[in-house]
Design a protein around this motif. Structure first.
Motif, PDB file in Angstrom:
ATOM      1  N   GLY A  36      11.852  -2.396   2.368  1.00  0.00           N
ATOM      2  CA  GLY A  36      11.602  -1.192   1.645  1.00  0.00           C
ATOM      3  C   GLY A  36      10.304  -1.034   2.359  1.00  0.00           C
ATOM      4  O   GLY A  36       9.051  -1.736   2.139  1.00  0.00           O
ATOM      5  N   CYS A  37       9.738   0.361   2.227  1.00  0.00           N
ATOM      6  CA  CYS A  37       8.379   0.701   2.328  1.00  0.00           C
ATOM      7  C   CYS A  37       8.006   2.364   1.729  1.00  0.00           C
ATOM      8  O   CYS A  37       8.901   3.498   1.979  1.00  0.00           O
ATOM      9  CB  CYS A  37       8.210   0.787   3.313  1.00  0.00           C
ATOM     10  SG  CYS A  37       6.050   1.221   4.121  1.00  0.00           S
ATOM     11  N   SER A  38       7.134   2.153   0.456  1.00  0.00           N
ATOM     12  CA  SER A  38       7.028   3.936   0.069  1.00  0.00           C
ATOM     13  C   SER A  38       4.618   3.680   0.486  1.00  0.00           C
ATOM     14  O   SER A  38       4.734   3.257  -0.006  1.00  0.00           O
ATOM     15  CB  SER A  38       7.471   3.184  -1.270  1.00  0.00           C
ATOM     16  OG  SER A  38       8.591   3.575  -1.236  1.00  0.00           O
ATOM     17  N   LEU A  39       5.157   4.852   0.633  1.00  0.00           N
ATOM     18  CA  LEU A  39       3.751   5.404   0.013  1.00  0.00           C
ATOM     19  C   LEU A  39       3.579   6.106  -1.208  1.00  0.00           C
ATOM     20  O   LEU A  39       4.581   6.885  -1.602  1.00  0.00           O
ATOM     21  CB  LEU A  39       3.476   6.938   1.131  1.00  0.00           C
ATOM     22  CG  LEU A  39       2.779   7.329   1.494  1.00  0.00           C
ATOM     23  CD1 LEU A  39       1.652   7.050   1.729  1.00  0.00           C
ATOM     24  CD2 LEU A  39       2.653   8.498   2.223  1.00  0.00           C
ATOM     25  N   GLU A  59       6.645  -8.420  -2.396  1.00  0.00           N
ATOM     26  CA  GLU A  59       5.976  -7.378  -1.686  1.00  0.00           C
ATOM     27  C   GLU A  59       4.761  -7.439  -1.258  1.00  0.00           C
ATOM     28  O   GLU A  59       4.126  -8.493  -1.436  1.00  0.00           O
ATOM     29  CB  GLU A  59       6.202  -6.037  -2.985  1.00  0.00           C
ATOM     30  CG  GLU A  59       7.413  -5.578  -3.781  1.00  0.00           C
ATOM     31  CD  GLU A  59       6.983  -4.831  -5.484  1.00  0.00           C
ATOM     32  OE1 GLU A  59       6.997  -4.130  -5.454  1.00  0.00           O
ATOM     33  OE2 GLU A  59       6.343  -4.996  -6.075  1.00  0.00           O
ATOM     34  N   ALA A  60       3.735  -5.643  -1.107  1.00  0.00           N
ATOM     35  CA  ALA A  60       2.841  -6.201  -0.443  1.00  0.00           C
ATOM     36  C   ALA A  60       2.294  -4.974   0.501  1.00  0.00           C
ATOM     37  O   ALA A  60       2.990  -4.104  -0.611  1.00  0.00           O
ATOM     38  CB  ALA A  60       2.588  -6.537   1.044  1.00  0.00           C
ATOM     39  N   LEU A  61       0.750  -4.643  -0.828  1.00  0.00           N
ATOM     40  CA  LEU A  61       0.367  -3.592  -0.854  1.00  0.00           C
ATOM     41  C   LEU A  61      -0.564  -3.164   0.396  1.00  0.00           C
ATOM     42  O   LEU A  61      -1.942  -4.367  -0.149  1.00  0.00           O
ATOM     43  CB  LEU A  61      -0.001  -3.747  -2.438  1.00  0.00           C
ATOM     44  CG  LEU A  61      -1.023  -2.388  -2.447  1.00  0.00           C
ATOM     45  CD1 LEU A  61      -0.455  -2.306  -4.452  1.00  0.00           C
ATOM     46  CD2 LEU A  61      -2.526  -2.394  -2.817  1.00  0.00           C
ATOM     47  N   TYR A  62      -1.054  -2.177   0.196  1.00  0.00           N
ATOM     48  CA  TYR A  62      -2.248  -1.853   1.440  1.00  0.00           C
ATOM     49  C   TYR A  62      -2.651  -0.193   1.278  1.00  0.00           C
ATOM     50  O   TYR A  62      -1.444   0.990   0.803  1.00  0.00           O
ATOM     51  CB  TYR A  62      -1.701  -2.163   3.471  1.00  0.00           C
ATOM     52  CG  TYR A  62      -2.647  -1.179   4.325  1.00  0.00           C
ATOM     53  CD1 TYR A  62      -4.050  -2.345   4.558  1.00  0.00           C
ATOM     54  CD2 TYR A  62      -2.760  -0.172   4.561  1.00  0.00           C
ATOM     55  CE1 TYR A  62      -4.644  -2.073   5.020  1.00  0.00           C
ATOM     56  CE2 TYR A  62      -3.859   0.075   5.820  1.00  0.00           C
ATOM     57  CZ  TYR A  62      -4.550  -0.955   5.890  1.00  0.00           C
ATOM     58  OH  TYR A  62      -5.467  -0.503   6.638  1.00  0.00           O
ATOM     59  N   TYR A  84      -5.734  -5.367   1.258  1.00  0.00           N
ATOM     60  CA  TYR A  84      -4.413  -5.569   1.722  1.00  0.00           C
ATOM     61  C   TYR A  84      -4.248  -7.500   0.465  1.00  0.00           C
ATOM     62  O   TYR A  84      -4.993  -7.802   0.414  1.00  0.00           O
ATOM     63  CB  TYR A  84      -3.929  -5.915   2.731  1.00  0.00           C
ATOM     64  CG  TYR A  84      -2.398  -6.922   3.398  1.00  0.00           C
ATOM     65  CD1 TYR A  84      -1.800  -5.836   3.075  1.00  0.00           C
ATOM     66  CD2 TYR A  84      -2.183  -7.955   2.968  1.00  0.00           C
ATOM     67  CE1 TYR A  84      -0.549  -6.177   3.762  1.00  0.00           C
ATOM     68  CE2 TYR A  84      -1.226  -8.146   2.563  1.00  0.00           C
ATOM     69  CZ  TYR A  84      -0.125  -7.877   3.425  1.00  0.00           C
ATOM     70  OH  TYR A  84       1.232  -8.070   3.759  1.00  0.00           O
ATOM     71  N   ALA A  85      -2.942  -6.383  -0.479  1.00  0.00           N
ATOM     72  CA  ALA A  85      -2.514  -7.436  -0.677  1.00  0.00           C
ATOM     73  C   ALA A  85      -1.260  -8.355  -0.919  1.00  0.00           C
ATOM     74  O   ALA A  85      -0.284  -7.682  -0.652  1.00  0.00           O
ATOM     75  CB  ALA A  85      -3.058  -7.314  -2.434  1.00  0.00           C
ATOM     76  N   LEU A 108       0.760   2.016  -0.068  1.00  0.00           N
ATOM     77  CA  LEU A 108       2.035   1.249   0.827  1.00  0.00           C
ATOM     78  C   LEU A 108       2.252   0.702   0.035  1.00  0.00           C
ATOM     79  O   LEU A 108       1.801  -0.289   0.025  1.00  0.00           O
ATOM     80  CB  LEU A 108       1.568   1.578   2.573  1.00  0.00           C
ATOM     81  CG  LEU A 108       1.658   2.727   3.486  1.00  0.00           C
ATOM     82  CD1 LEU A 108       1.368   2.332   4.859  1.00  0.00           C
ATOM     83  CD2 LEU A 108       2.266   3.891   3.037  1.00  0.00           C
ATOM     84  N   VAL A 109       3.430   0.579  -0.101  1.00  0.00           N
ATOM     85  CA  VAL A 109       3.812  -0.824  -0.862  1.00  0.00           C
ATOM     86  C   VAL A 109       5.431  -0.746   0.437  1.00  0.00           C
ATOM     87  O   VAL A 109       5.857   0.144   0.585  1.00  0.00           O
ATOM     88  CB  VAL A 109       4.320  -0.776  -2.680  1.00  0.00           C
ATOM     89  CG1 VAL A 109       5.004  -2.004  -3.056  1.00  0.00           C
ATOM     90  CG2 VAL A 109       3.142  -0.651  -2.998  1.00  0.00           C
TER      91      VAL A 109
END
Length: 159
Positions: A36-39, A59-62, A84-85, A108-109
């Motif tokens: 999955g990728c969401s803005l 998950e990752a957050l940018y 980025y996390a 982004l996640v």
């Protein structure tokens, strides 16, 4: 798999009495199945979902633009463009995004899309259960609910 441009997608407003955020589901629009990728766009003064972590989905957050705060693994850290996390599928991935700035925060996640998944909400002592479609997925679920951990019953209760 189609190529998508975020400018061609409409925003979905996610709003209730506790939060307000806009979202574009890029992964779904591109036909992604396992990723999955969401803005997200978080308005000034708003915070994302309650502090939580997943047990089945990493998950990752940018951060694309703006500034804010990230509560990560119980500690609050400043966020700015380029940050980025990684959010592991365990307690160390506990997170919440807060926009304490005067402008929008866009990020982004990206996440795996495993199900079933259980989300844990340490601040409120709840868990969320997702069966049939992972959190963020739009497929029909055979089971989905939120439960207080303190309401746990013995395995044999009711038998």
């Amino acid at each position: 798999m189609p190529l998508v441009n975020e400018a061609d997608l409409d925003w979905t407003d996610v709003a209730d009495e506790k939060m307000r955020v806009r979202r574009k589901q890029l992964g779904e629009a591109a036909g992604s199945d396992q990723l999955g990728c969401s803005l997200y766009e978080l308005p000034p003064g708003e915070a994302s979902w309650p502090y939580h972590y997943h047990t089945a989905n990493e998950e990752a957050l940018y951060v694309l633009t703006g500034t804010g705060m990230l509560r990560l693994d119980g500690e609050t850290q400043p966020l700015r463009a380029g940050d980025y996390a990684a959010l592991p599928a365990d307690e160390s991935g506990g997170h919440k995004v807060i926009n304490d700035s005067e402008g929008p925060l866009r990020y982004l996640v990206v996440s795996t899309m495993n199900e079933p998944d259980v989300t844990v909400y340490p601040d409120s002592g709840k868990v969320g259960v997702f069966v049939g479609a992972p959190p963020g997925g739009r497929d029909e679920r055979s089971h989905h609910g939120y439960y207080r951990v303190e309401d746990a019953v013995d395995y044999w209760d009711g038998e």
